[in-house]
Design an enzyme around this catalytic site. Structure first.
Site, PDB file in Angstrom:
ATOM      1  N   SER A  49       0.891  -1.189  -0.051  1.00  0.00           N
ATOM      2  CA  SER A  49       0.105   0.032  -0.005  1.00  0.00           C
ATOM      3  C   SER A  49       0.851   1.334  -0.059  1.00  0.00           C
ATOM      4  O   SER A  49       2.069   1.087   0.376  1.00  0.00           O
ATOM      5  CB  SER A  49      -0.824   0.103   1.440  1.00  0.00           C
ATOM      6  OG  SER A  49      -0.207   0.317   2.337  1.00  0.00           O
ATOM      7  N   ASP A  84      -0.815  -1.730  -4.333  1.00  0.00           N
ATOM      8  CA  ASP A  84      -2.089  -1.908  -3.777  1.00  0.00           C
ATOM      9  C   ASP A  84      -2.781  -0.661  -3.650  1.00  0.00           C
ATOM     10  O   ASP A  84      -2.381   0.317  -3.008  1.00  0.00           O
ATOM     11  CB  ASP A  84      -2.017  -2.736  -2.402  1.00  0.00           C
ATOM     12  CG  ASP A  84      -3.498  -3.328  -1.744  1.00  0.00           C
ATOM     13  OD1 ASP A  84      -4.152  -3.264  -2.853  1.00  0.00           O
ATOM     14  OD2 ASP A  84      -3.703  -3.362  -0.805  1.00  0.00           O
ATOM     15  N   HIS A 207     -11.016  -8.308  -2.893  1.00  0.00           N
ATOM     16  CA  HIS A 207     -10.037  -7.507  -1.583  1.00  0.00           C
ATOM     17  C   HIS A 207     -10.777  -8.013  -0.425  1.00  0.00           C
ATOM     18  O   HIS A 207     -11.830  -8.803  -0.328  1.00  0.00           O
ATOM     19  CB  HIS A 207     -10.279  -5.947  -1.919  1.00  0.00           C
ATOM     20  CG  HIS A 207      -9.289  -5.541  -3.084  1.00  0.00           C
ATOM     21  ND1 HIS A 207      -8.320  -4.735  -2.678  1.00  0.00           N
ATOM     22  CD2 HIS A 207      -9.212  -5.822  -4.366  1.00  0.00           C
ATOM     23  CE1 HIS A 207      -7.621  -4.408  -3.691  1.00  0.00           C
ATOM     24  NE2 HIS A 207      -8.172  -5.195  -4.648  1.00  0.00           N
ATOM     25  N   ASN A 229      -6.823 -10.738  -1.902  1.00  0.00           N
ATOM     26  CA  ASN A 229      -6.019  -9.946  -1.041  1.00  0.00           C
ATOM     27  C   ASN A 229      -6.308 -10.478   0.472  1.00  0.00           C
ATOM     28  O   ASN A 229      -7.336 -10.141   0.801  1.00  0.00           O
ATOM     29  CB  ASN A 229      -6.368  -8.468  -1.347  1.00  0.00           C
ATOM     30  CG  ASN A 229      -5.991  -8.150  -2.575  1.00  0.00           C
ATOM     31  OD1 ASN A 229      -5.551  -8.911  -3.499  1.00  0.00           O
ATOM     32  ND2 ASN A 229      -6.188  -6.784  -2.976  1.00  0.00           N
TER      33      ASN A 229
HETATM   34  P1  13P Z   1      -7.822  -7.347   4.531  1.00  0.00           P
HETATM   35  O1  13P Z   1      -6.982  -6.691   5.359  1.00  0.00           O
HETATM   36  O2  13P Z   1      -9.423  -7.300   4.922  1.00  0.00           O
HETATM   37  O3  13P Z   1      -7.210  -8.940   4.424  1.00  0.00           O
HETATM   38  O4  13P Z   1      -7.712  -6.943   3.010  1.00  0.00           O
HETATM   39  C1  13P Z   1      -6.541  -7.019   2.170  1.00  0.00           C
HETATM   40  C2  13P Z   1      -6.981  -5.945   0.905  1.00  0.00           C
HETATM   41  O5  13P Z   1      -7.736  -6.188   0.391  1.00  0.00           O
HETATM   42  C3  13P Z   1      -5.945  -5.329   0.352  1.00  0.00           C
HETATM   43  O6  13P Z   1      -5.997  -4.588  -0.693  1.00  0.00           O
END
Ligand code: 13P
Length: 287
Positions: A49, A84, A207, A229
């Site tokens: 991220s 991300d 996600h 994810n």
């Molecule tokens: P979580 O944190 O709910 O596992 O989701 C991760 C995500 O979608 C990152 O883009």
């Protein structure tokens, strides 16, 4: 060697399994995920991220660390380094830094602007051999301080974005980041089916993988989801393992303070969690 995520996701969609995207936050997480992928003979996507990138001293540092680690650990399974929920500027930073995949999250822009920016980024990414993910219908929950409303995507908008040439598409189907509330209605398979029918063979992305019941994960994979994810679940096991170590007073034993020992239980906990997910997603021995 790091690769784009396109081929591994096309194969996953054809083979009816999903590749996990596990978010990284530091060296220990990166190493735990890479080693587990190798042990499981599974392709893997490392998600970063923008917040985690900043924490790790910028995307250039992240790309250099991941490339060097992939090489020095002798990793041979396909690994993609993926931005991300990228902003427009964040995408360009990662392209420049040597990422092999990006996500442009234009879901908060009006659809016309999302289309224009996505088109541009598709062209730039493909010219340089990167894969690109787009999002339609914002994913709920909190991601780096931004709280999304958690919508179900409009299949027509999905088709419009898919036709711009993105390699995989995140469509909101009632999923949210972080822990699900007690009264969560579950995934909307009706929406997923409509999106899947609208976009053809395009790999879909789920996600908010943390806390979705296993049977819903399996059903989502059967309806075109090829990338899932996971972030919060790794954070939770890391935190629990570290706390147990400290509460048992183990950090105070032995000679002096050793951060490597302190982080070791969390490292092992992430490895176990990633393995569990790779088994659930069906990506073991698919490298
Ligand atoms: P979580 O944190 O709910 O596992 O989701 C991760 C995500 O979608 C990152 O883009």
């Amino acid at each position: 060697m790091l690769v784009s995520a396109k081929e591994m996701l096309v194969k996953a969609r054809e083979g009816k399994y999903a590749v996990g995207q596990f978010n990284i936050n530091n060296l220990e997480w990166t190493k735990a995920i890479l080693l587990t992928a190798q042990e499981c003979n599974s392709p893997v996507i490392l998600g970063v991220s923008e917040g985690a990138g900043k924490y790790m001293a910028g995307m250039e540092t992240v790309a250099a660390m991941v490339k060097a680690m992939d090489k020095s650990l002798g990793i041979t399974v396909p690994v993609a380094l993926h931005l991300d929920h990228g902003s427009y500027d964040g995408c360009y930073k990662c392209i420049k830094a040597g990422f092999t995949s990006i996500m442009f999250d234009g879901s908060h822009f009006p659809i016309e602007e999302n289309v224009a920016k996505t088109t541009e980024l598709v062209n730039v990414s493909h010219a340089l051999g990167l894969s690109i993910e787009a999002e339609v219908g914002s994913i709920g929950g909190e991601e780096d301080g931004v709280v999304g409303a958690g919508e179900c995507a409009d299949p027509n908008e999905c088709k419009m974005i898919a036709d711009l040439g993105v390699d995989f598409l995140a469509a909101g189907i009632g999923n949210i980041h972080g822990k699900y509330p007690e009264n969560w209605a579950g995934l909307s398979f009706e929406t997923l089916e409509a999106v899947n029918n609208a976009v053809g063979e395009l790999p879909l992305v789920l996600h908010g993988g943390t806390g979705i019941p296993d049977d819903m994960i399996t059903k989502a994979i059967s309806l075109g989801v090829a990338k899932i994810n996971v972030n919060t679940e790794c954070q939770l096991v890391f935190q629990e393992a570290t706390r147990a170590y400290i509460e048992a007073g183990k950090d105070l034993q032995g000679k002096g303070f050793d951060p490597r020992k302190l982080l070791a239980p969390g490292f092992e906990a992430i490895k176990a969690k990633v393995k569990e997910k790779m088994e659930l997603f069906g990506s073991v021995n698919k490298a």
